[in-house]
Design a protein around this motif. Structure first.
Motif, short mmCIF file in Angstrom:
data_model
loop_
_atom_site.label_atom_id
_atom_site.label_comp_id
_atom_site.label_asym_id
_atom_site.label_seq_id
_atom_site.Cartn_x
_atom_site.Cartn_y
_atom_site.Cartn_z
N SER A 108 0.82 -1.21 0.00
CA SER A 108 0.00 0.00 0.00
C SER A 108 0.86 1.27 0.00
N LYS A 115 2.26 -0.81 -7.40
CA LYS A 115 1.13 -1.36 -6.67
C LYS A 115 0.31 -2.29 -7.56
N TYR A 187 -5.83 -5.72 2.49
CA TYR A 187 -5.26 -4.62 1.72
C TYR A 187 -6.24 -3.45 1.66
N GLU A 191 -5.02 0.01 3.04
CA GLU A 191 -4.92 1.10 2.05
C GLU A 191 -5.65 2.34 2.54
#
Lengths: 302, 364
Positions: A108, A115, A187, A191
């Motif tokens: 992240s 990414k 994630y 994030e």
């Protein structure tokens, strides 16, 4: 005929039209088979497979402790298998979490381009058949396999390690299979984590550990719990990984159910075992939802 | 030294992804006294936020020293420094209630529960959020979140409060209100504020002293009046509000006065200060210092021109006056409705001597 004249009515009609097909699809292909399984689990097995339409609670009795005294004594073996499955699935959750949590933070913080590459790499295994990938793990883990050759070659171990056909092999395999399932929800919550919250915490006197416990962990908890559930449920009922990497030695509830339906031809018992798995998962989910709503309430009460 | 915060020769460079180096702080030295409201003012990218982050401990300096209360804190991690920050977007913890947010630093310091409760209550009262303790952060408006952030930073009784453009997310009316509240709060609790903003009006309103930063350097440091009335450079003059500027040079100097010749042809005598003969200068005239159609003129400068634009801004009229051979002159004047100048009208503009400020023109 009813004619929609207001915008709201038209929107309602459109929603109705769009939602009806999937609802019917789900009803036929999900609810009906589930109903069949529930009904079967309370019937007696036929001699050559199939069912005899007589009510019986002995399928559950065999698992939970009131076996049919005419044929057999109660044997806790099924409960044992159930517990083994919960343990292996739980360990799988822990090991995927252990791998994915730092990875989620790491990815992240990358720039957009990198990414996307890494997110693609995480989902890459989906492009190859699961069975093929698991046989690759057989090649890696077996006594003459890649891992053991590397370890003995480097002189780290004297004799090849017995990994394949153990609980460890099953956990390794399931961890490998379920990493994407754990990674994506984790994630998503990592994030979203605002880096300035971490700075604010440090600014207010918290050490890194305190910041982790008081800010980072609570803020990413939904992702952790979500990922854990998404991994735990299929891991609990998984039968492909234990049958390929666990061999005959590791029996999980999924394998048992598969055997009951295919080799033993005891559909009612298989159905009862399936219900047990579903029951325990449902119990877990209800507990999770309760926990979440209670947390909301305490937040408001404070 | 009695200064609470001293920064000496702070220098910080960043490497950009393209491989260039940006000097965010270039040999910055300044100090903040007890109970002082210091504002770091500058355009974005001038290094003001970097300086603030260096004080709070989120940015390491390449060289230089930061002392808080006599202690060199350069090597102290952020959580040990006796300063607290109000972040630009507040950075409130979304999973905690208002009260728990405010209590955060006390909980970290393991303050007794009873004391936490009392102090949180006092703090919420101070920022006008009495009875909001149980709310969720997401249930608050921007202004209320701002107050929570303030309460959270103040409860640990920091020696210095750092504020990183805390008002920029608020709408104009609320911003004005919060400016006054912040200032009176600072007077009330008596701690030093270091305030970062790019809004010159905000800086002038609130500060005891302002440091104008550009390109990582302090351009000028002084009181709001100083900076506004006596800017040391064209940059500072232009950054702090509207201006009229005229080129010229120092024609003659005697012991007290210097006679300046404008390229437009006028000449005017001003106090000598450190002007030298032949030096190129710029004359700075603030729009509100211009008097229109003054009946009797003595001293100062006089221009004639025609009104080309007028704007009514509530309290004042803002005029743009075209002057032959020069840039249009901006004038702010408070005149009655009946005397409102019309476009195209000829007008005489007078500037008293004491409203003329001279800047040495380094560019020339």
């Amino acid at each position: 005929m009813w004619k929609p004249n207001s915008l709201a009515q038209r929107r309602k009609l459109m929603l109705f039209g769009l939602l009806t097909p999937p609802t019917i699809f789900l009803a036929i292909f999900f609810i009906v088979p589930l109903g069949i399984m529930i009904v079967y689990s309370f019937l007696e097995p036929g001699l050559y497979g199939g069912v005899v339409w007589t009510f019986s609670d002995l399928n559950y009795g065999r698992i939970l402790g009131w076996a049919d005294s005419k044929y057999e004594k109660f044997d806790p073996v099924y409960l044992g298998i159930m517990l083994t499955s919960v343990r292996l699935a739980g360990l799988t959750v822990l090991s995927t979490l252990f791998i994915c949590y730092p990875a989620a933070f790491w990815i992240s913080r990358m720039n957009e381009e990198k990414k996307n590459i890494f997110l693609f790499l995480i989902t890459l295994p989906f492009f190859v058949s699961l069975v093929v990938r698991l046989f690759a793990w057989v090649l890696i883990l077996r006594p003459t396999g890649f891992l053991n050759q590397a370890l003995t070659g480097m002189g780290l171990v004297n004799a090849p390690l017995e990994i394949i056909y153990t609980d460890l092999a099953v956990i390794i395999g399931m961890t490998y299979v379920f990493i994407p399932f754990m990674f994506l929800p984790l994630y998503a919550s990592v994030e979203k984590l605002d880096m300035s919250l971490i700075e604010a915490s440090a600014d207010l006197g918290a050490t890194k550990l305190q910041t982790f416990r008081r800010v980072i962990l609570p803020a990413t908890l939904p992702g952790i719990v979500g990922g854990s559930i998404i991994v735990f449920i299929p891991a609990l009922g998984n039968f492909i990984v234990p049958s390929i990497l666990g061999g005959a030695k590791v029996l999980m509830i999924g394998n048992l159910i598969e055997q009951q339906f295919l080799s033993a031809r005891n559909w009612p018992f298989g159905a009862a075992l399936g219900m047990m798995v579903m029951g325990s998962v449902l119990f877990l989910l209800i507990y999770y939802v309760k926990l979440l709503s209670r947390e909301d309430q305490t937040a408001e009460a404070n | 030294m009695t200064d609470l915060l001293e920064i000496e020769h702070a220098t910080k460079r960043f490497a950009t992804p393209e491989g260039h180096h940006i000097t965010a702080l270039d040999d910055v030295s300044l100090s903040v006294g007890e109970n002082e409201f210091l504002t770091l003012l500058g355009p974005s990218g001038c290094g003001k936020t970097t300086l603030l982050r260096a004080i709070s401990g989120f940015e390491d300096l390449d060289s230089g020293m930061i002392r808080i209360d006599g202690n060199d804190v350069s090597e102290w991690p952020a959580h040990q420094r006796p300063v607290n920050t109000v972040f630009q977007k507040y950075a409130l913890f979304p999973h905690l209630s208002v009260a728990r947010n405010v209590a955060y630093s006390l909980e970290i310091a393991r303050t007794p529960k009873q004391e936490i409760q009392t102090r949180v209550g006092e703090m919420l009262e101070l920022v006008g959020l009495d009875g909001f303790g149980g709310r969720k952060i997401t249930q608050l408006s921007g202004g209320q979140q701002q107050r929570v952030a303030l309460a959270r930073s103040l409860i640990a009784r920091p020696k210095i409060l750092l504020l990183d453009e805390p008002l920029s997310a608020l709408d104009k009316n609320l911003r004005h209100k919060m400016q006054q509240e912040l200032k009176s709060l600072q007077d009330e609790i008596g701690i030093s504020f270091v305030f970062v903003t790019h809004d010159q009006e905000e800086a002038l309103t609130m500060s005891d002293r302002i440091a104008v930063l550009a390109h990582g350097k302090i351009q000028q440091l002084g009181s709001p009046e100083d900076l506004y009335r006596r800017p040391s450079s064209i940059f500072v003059a232009e950054f702090l509000g509207g201006n009229n500027m005229f080129d010229g040079h120092v024609a003659t100097c005697d012991a007290h006065d210097a006679r300046l010749d404008l390229t437009l042809g006028q000449s005017v005598a001003v106090p000598k200060r450190n002007l030298t003969e032949g030096q190129a200068i710029k004359l700075l005239i603030r729009p509100e210092d211009v008097i229109i159609n003054a009946p009797n003129v003595s001293g100062g400068l006089t221009f004639t021109g025609t009104v080309s634009e007028t704007y009514f801004v509530g309290t004042d009229y803002q005029l743009v006056v075209n002057i032959p051979n020069a840039d249009p002159m901006r004038v702010t004047t408070r005149i009655g409705f009946a005397q409102a100048p019309t476009i195209g009208a000829d007008i005489t503009l007078t500037v008293p001597t004491d409203a003329i400020h001279v800047i040495a023109d380094k560019a020339a």
